[in-house]
Scaffold this motif. Structure first.
Motif, PDB file in Angstrom:
ATOM      1  N   GLU A   1      52.009 -13.871  33.577  1.00 12.20           N
ATOM      2  CA  GLU A   1      52.453 -13.071  32.442  1.00 12.20           C
ATOM      3  C   GLU A   1      53.100 -13.980  31.401  1.00 12.20           C
ATOM      4  O   GLU A   1      53.949 -14.818  31.735  1.00 12.20           O
ATOM      5  CB  GLU A   1      53.481 -12.013  32.876  1.00 12.20           C
ATOM      6  CG  GLU A   1      52.923 -10.924  33.756  1.00 12.20           C
ATOM      7  CD  GLU A   1      52.182  -9.860  32.970  1.00 12.20           C
ATOM      8  OE1 GLU A   1      52.022 -10.018  31.743  1.00 12.20           O
ATOM      9  OE2 GLU A   1      51.756  -8.866  33.586  1.00 12.20           O
ATOM     10  N   ALA A   2      52.687 -13.823  30.130  1.00 14.18           N
ATOM     11  CA  ALA A   2      53.341 -14.508  29.007  1.00 14.18           C
ATOM     12  C   ALA A   2      54.310 -13.522  28.368  1.00 14.18           C
ATOM     13  O   ALA A   2      53.886 -12.515  27.785  1.00 14.18           O
ATOM     14  CB  ALA A   2      52.299 -14.973  27.993  1.00 14.18           C
ATOM     15  N   LEU A   3      55.598 -13.759  28.483  1.00 14.00           N
ATOM     16  CA  LEU A   3      56.629 -12.832  28.017  1.00 14.00           C
ATOM     17  C   LEU A   3      57.163 -13.315  26.671  1.00 14.00           C
ATOM     18  O   LEU A   3      57.921 -14.280  26.601  1.00 14.00           O
ATOM     19  CB  LEU A   3      57.759 -12.726  29.039  1.00 14.00           C
ATOM     20  CG  LEU A   3      57.317 -12.307  30.452  1.00 14.00           C
ATOM     21  CD1 LEU A   3      58.523 -12.227  31.375  1.00 14.00           C
ATOM     22  CD2 LEU A   3      56.575 -10.979  30.411  1.00 14.00           C
TER      23      LEU A   3
ATOM     24  N   ALA B   1      57.829  -5.193  31.415  1.00 10.30           N
ATOM     25  CA  ALA B   1      57.834  -6.453  32.168  1.00 10.30           C
ATOM     26  C   ALA B   1      58.571  -6.282  33.494  1.00 10.30           C
ATOM     27  O   ALA B   1      58.149  -6.812  34.529  1.00 10.30           O
ATOM     28  CB  ALA B   1      58.472  -7.557  31.333  1.00 10.30           C
ATOM     29  N   ARG B   2      59.695  -5.533  33.471  1.00  8.76           N
ATOM     30  CA  ARG B   2      60.438  -5.299  34.723  1.00  8.76           C
ATOM     31  C   ARG B   2      59.608  -4.480  35.710  1.00  8.76           C
ATOM     32  O   ARG B   2      59.631  -4.738  36.918  1.00  8.76           O
ATOM     33  CB  ARG B   2      61.759  -4.594  34.409  1.00  8.76           C
ATOM     34  CG  ARG B   2      62.804  -5.498  33.761  1.00  8.76           C
ATOM     35  CD  ARG B   2      64.158  -4.817  33.705  1.00  8.76           C
ATOM     36  NE  ARG B   2      64.189  -3.727  32.738  1.00  8.76           N
ATOM     37  CZ  ARG B   2      64.564  -3.867  31.473  1.00  8.76           C
ATOM     38  NH1 ARG B   2      64.905  -5.065  31.009  1.00  8.76           N
ATOM     39  NH2 ARG B   2      64.579  -2.832  30.651  1.00  8.76           N
ATOM     40  N   ARG B   3      58.866  -3.508  35.194  1.00  9.77           N
ATOM     41  CA  ARG B   3      58.022  -2.710  36.093  1.00  9.77           C
ATOM     42  C   ARG B   3      56.919  -3.569  36.711  1.00  9.77           C
ATOM     43  O   ARG B   3      56.571  -3.411  37.884  1.00  9.77           O
ATOM     44  CB  ARG B   3      57.407  -1.533  35.333  1.00  9.77           C
ATOM     45  CG  ARG B   3      58.388  -0.386  35.106  1.00  9.77           C
ATOM     46  CD  ARG B   3      57.677   0.863  34.609  1.00  9.77           C
ATOM     47  NE  ARG B   3      57.226   0.750  33.244  1.00  9.77           N
ATOM     48  CZ  ARG B   3      55.992   0.986  32.830  1.00  9.77           C
ATOM     49  NH1 ARG B   3      55.072   1.317  33.708  1.00  9.77           N
ATOM     50  NH2 ARG B   3      55.671   0.872  31.560  1.00  9.77           N
ATOM     51  N   LYS B   4      56.353  -4.477  35.928  1.00  6.96           N
ATOM     52  CA  LYS B   4      55.314  -5.356  36.466  1.00  6.96           C
ATOM     53  C   LYS B   4      55.881  -6.256  37.564  1.00  6.96           C
ATOM     54  O   LYS B   4      55.244  -6.479  38.603  1.00  6.96           O
ATOM     55  CB  LYS B   4      54.720  -6.201  35.338  1.00  6.96           C
ATOM     56  CG  LYS B   4      53.866  -5.421  34.355  1.00  6.96           C
ATOM     57  CD  LYS B   4      53.310  -6.343  33.265  1.00  6.96           C
ATOM     58  CE  LYS B   4      52.398  -5.598  32.310  1.00  6.96           C
ATOM     59  NZ  LYS B   4      51.835  -6.487  31.256  1.00  6.96           N
ATOM     60  N   THR B   5      57.077  -6.769  37.341  1.00  4.76           N
ATOM     61  CA  THR B   5      57.702  -7.634  38.343  1.00  4.76           C
ATOM     62  C   THR B   5      57.975  -6.861  39.622  1.00  4.76           C
ATOM     63  O   THR B   5      57.715  -7.342  40.734  1.00  4.76           O
ATOM     64  CB  THR B   5      59.007  -8.223  37.790  1.00  4.76           C
ATOM     65  OG1 THR B   5      58.719  -8.965  36.599  1.00  4.76           O
ATOM     66  CG2 THR B   5      59.656  -9.148  38.803  1.00  4.76           C
ATOM     67  N   ALA B   6      58.511  -5.647  39.483  1.00  5.88           N
ATOM     68  CA  ALA B   6      58.781  -4.820  40.658  1.00  5.88           C
ATOM     69  C   ALA B   6      57.485  -4.477  41.385  1.00  5.88           C
ATOM     70  O   ALA B   6      57.435  -4.448  42.626  1.00  5.88           O
ATOM     71  CB  ALA B   6      59.521  -3.549  40.241  1.00  5.88           C
ATOM     72  N   LEU B   7      56.431  -4.208  40.619  1.00  6.76           N
ATOM     73  CA  LEU B   7      55.143  -3.878  41.217  1.00  6.76           C
ATOM     74  C   LEU B   7      54.574  -5.072  41.981  1.00  6.76           C
ATOM     75  O   LEU B   7      54.007  -4.917  43.067  1.00  6.76           O
ATOM     76  CB  LEU B   7      54.182  -3.441  40.113  1.00  6.76           C
ATOM     77  CG  LEU B   7      52.876  -2.771  40.517  1.00  6.76           C
ATOM     78  CD1 LEU B   7      53.142  -1.513  41.319  1.00  6.76           C
ATOM     79  CD2 LEU B   7      52.062  -2.432  39.276  1.00  6.76           C
TER      80      LEU B   7
END
Length: 725
Positions: free
Chosen positions: A663-665, A677-683
């Protein structure tokens, strides 16, 4: 009768009535050519009682409604489905027999959940059974094509059962008749508590149409057998090749409260569906069944094992290479009370696939419409966990023939037309002749009459027109619409466009259906012309919402180009699309109008060295790094579905060859972006996906971050380890 009351006999109507359910959860029913005359009589009779029109209950959409009582009659004589239930006018209102009062059939979805209870009630009740509902009434839309003066002479049919004059006379758009029933559990309890002895004697006669003994269906024609044999010979060669789907995975989705499990590939194309709770798994390509079964098991679904098919030449049933006696790779099953077995055509919508057979789970009878299909369709059902008891060869009935005729017509036009439009000869002349057909246009009169009173002055129309041209509407300035000739307001001097044309400019008449053809050239033409006549460079999709030119002729062409531009849609509707949906940037790239970059609300859209589209310069730097160091990468892989963390189809920026997501943030200061972005990390944590995140501050140390993906001196990648996020 109010919600929560028992099922009881109503003397003045001589019917046993089911109490209403939640008014926000209602259903319409299917109307056919032989049933719409009774529906017209029923509705128009109620509309004469203006005092009966009431305001909808809270939470119910619509302008007004008329409460009604509706009959529900089992129809075992229905040759398509012996469990069918007819929707009728009540005996005390319609008169005549059930067939005279028949207005349509309840949908299979209602039969699935509530059909058993309705049949039990009809069998137990000495009097006719009915339920509550209403006739939906909506505001008149003067811009609707059915209300256009040029179409006022059309004849009513089942799709449009009421004339223009009838609807204007009522002062409402006449909508569906809605059935208001309790939910399945409440209805089951009410039926169980119903006391037939509480119905006084003598009571009305229980209504039921007895089944008739139908003549034996005719055998398949020799032509049908020849066509089937030719198709099988083609498939026998084709099925030897592997399918093109990659990385199949299962996803749980919920639509209108009904859960389902879909099987999709890496690009997000839907390959099949597992029908809850116990199957079957239906696919658009049977060659993918072994991988689809593995995807379901990995998702936590244990599919019903297929009936064992005898191996041929030593090949087991789960072999990816199908045997000569195995199922059609090109047949798709549509489950229901009677399963429809349809032939998959490349890039044709699922609803337009022709039917080649059917299976009745009640009698366990397989009917095939050509003799060569007998064995492969039997094997196909076995793969779906079903063993037919009887196989019948018969020509399709009249309804199936009509469906197949429409399907053949749709297959020859397997194009992307989303909706049609009305255009004057002047407007059509602005589009090159070779592209006009993709507008789906009907010719309008060149000089229609215009009157201010004929303009539908709705807030939706004003908002659409003002948003399109960035200027307030002046109500006393009415002119013919420059594209179709309907009466319209002007947003700017000389720029008059009706609501229908504004809506088509916002939505388009073309959809991306996963195929390319002559319509692709029309789209490319529209994109290039927009760049030439209106924008100084390639526009973003958001820029198309506003027409920036004021010269009337140029504005006309700009509007028509917007008609031809496909807008994003939620999913593909074709059975086996040739490609995934294109993004707007990919359409710009295909049209050859991409420069060094396109400014967007969230960065610059540009193309990396390897041709990958990037949404920011940060993404461009990272993608070029991967390309330079030969790190295998693919853009925009899908995250697994999750009922809380991923209900919208989240994607990562890249997928590396070993399964790592990157992921490029770049916009973490924006709360919505940061939350995603937080949801992607948790997923990623939840699904054990290796995830690497990179920010702009990390650009100088990309070799360090991706050190174990860089080639070693031996030329091989270093052994992978899970990096720190």
């Amino acid at each position: 009768m109010r919600k929560g009351e028992p099922i009881r006999y109503v003397p003045d109507q001589d019917m046993v009535l089911i109490p209403p359910g939640d008014p926000k959860v209602t259903t319409a029913f299917a109307v056919f050519d032989d049933s719409f005359p009774a529906l017209r009589t029923f509705v128009l009779g109620h509309l004469k009682r203006r005092a009966a029109i009431v305001t909808p209950p809270r939470g119910v959409r619509g302008d007004a409604l008329i409460p009604v009582v509706i009959g529900l009659v089992p129809r075992p004589d229905n040759t398509y489905n012996s469990q069918a239930i007819s929707v009728t006018a009540p005996p005390h209102q319609g008169g005549g027999s059930v067939l005279d009062r028949h207005m349509g059939y309840v949908y299979d979805s209602l039969l699935h959940f509530q059909g058993e209870s309705l049949h039990r009630l009809a069998e137990a009740s000495p009097a006719p059974v009915g339920c509550h509902g209403w006739i939906a009434l909506d505001p008149i839309d003067e811009d609707h094509p059915d209300l256009d003066p040029q179409t006022q002479d059309w004849t009513p049919d089942r799709h449009r059962p009421f004339t223009r004059a009838e609807q204007i006379g009522v002062g409402h758009w006449i909508g569906d008749i809605r059935l208001n029933l309790p939910d399945k559990d409440e209805l089951r309890a009410l039926v169980a508590a119903f006391d037939p002895s509480a119905v006084p004697s003598p009571a009305g006669t229980r209504e039921r149409v007895e089944p008739i003994t139908a003549p034996a269906p005719p055998p398949p024609t020799a032509k049908a057998d020849e066509e089937a044999a030719a198709r099988l010979r083609t498939w026998q060669r084709w099925r030897r090749h592997d399918h093109d789907y990659e990385d199949l995975r299962a996803e749980s989705r919920t639509v209108y409260g009904r859960p389902s499990v879909l099987v999709v590939d890496r690009a997000g194309l839907q390959v099949g569906q597992y029908h809850l709770p116990d199957g079957p798994l239906t696919l658009v390509d049977e060659r993918a069944r072994p991988q689809a079964l593995d995807a379901l098991r990995h998702h936590g679904v244990q599919p019903v094992q297929p009936v064992q098919v005898r191996p041929v030449q030593g090949q087991p049933i789960d072999s990816p290479k199908l045997s000569e006696l195995d199922a059609f790779p090109d047949a798709h099953i549509v489950p229901g009370d009677v399963w429809s077995i349809r032939l998959v055509e490349e890039s044709v919508a699922l609803r337009d696939l022709p039917e080649a057979g059917s299976y009745d789970p009640g009698s366990r009878t397989l009917t095939v419409h050509a003799r060569p299909y007998t064995e492969p369709m039997t094997v196909l059902l076995r793969r779906h966990g079903v063993e037919p008891a009887t196989v019948v060869t018969a020509a399709p009935d009249r309804a199936t023939e009509e469906h197949n005729r429409r399907a053949a017509s749709a297959a020859t036009q397997a194009g992307p037309l989303r909706s049609s439009c009305l255009l004057t000869p002047h407007a059509l002349d602005l589009v090159p002749a070779r592209h006009r057909r993709w507008l789906g246009a009907q010719r309008a009169s060149a000089s229609p009459a215009t009157a201010a009173a004929a303009v539908s002055d709705t807030p939706y129309y004003r908002r659409e027109l003002e948003a399109m041209f960035g200027a307030p509407v002046v109500p006393d300035r009415v002119s013919p619409c420059r594209l179709c000739g309907r009466p319209a307001y002007e947003a700017r001097p000389g720029l008059a466009y009706c609501f229908a044309c504004c809506r088509l400019a916002q939505r388009g008449v073309i959809r991306d259906n996963g195929t390319d053809g002559p319509w692709t050239d029309a789209i490319i033409h529209a994109v290039r012309r927009l760049v030439e006549i209106e924008f100084s460079g390639p526009p973003s999709l958001a820029q198309l919402a506003r027409v920036s030119v004021t010269d009337p002729r140029v504005a006309d062409e700009a509007m028509l180009c917007r008609f031809l531009v496909p807008r994003p849609i939620a999913k593909l509707t074709t059975a086996r699309p040739a490609r995934r949906l294109r993004s707007w940037a990919e359409w710009l790239q295909l049209a050859g109008v991409l420069d060094d970059g396109i400014r967007q609300a969230r960065g610059t859209l540009t193309v990396a060295t390897d041709g990958h589209l990037c949404r920011s310069m940060l993404e461009r730097h990272i993608d070029d790094f991967f390309h330079h160091w030969r790190i295998g990468h693919e853009p925009e892989p899908h995250y697994p579905r999750h009922p809380e963390l991923n209900t919208t189809g989240l994607r990562a920026d890249w997928l590396l060859d070993d399964g790592t997501f990157v992921e490029a943030l770049g916009l973490m200061e924006q709360e919505r972006y940061a939350d995603k972005a937080r949801r992607k990390t948790a997923l990623a944590d939840l699904t054990d996906i290796r995830l690497v995140t990179v920010t702009a501050a990390d650009l100088h140390r990309l070799p360090e971050i991706f050190a174990h993906w860089l080639p070693t001196r031996s030329g091989r990648p270093a052994p992978a380890r899970r990096p720190d996020r």
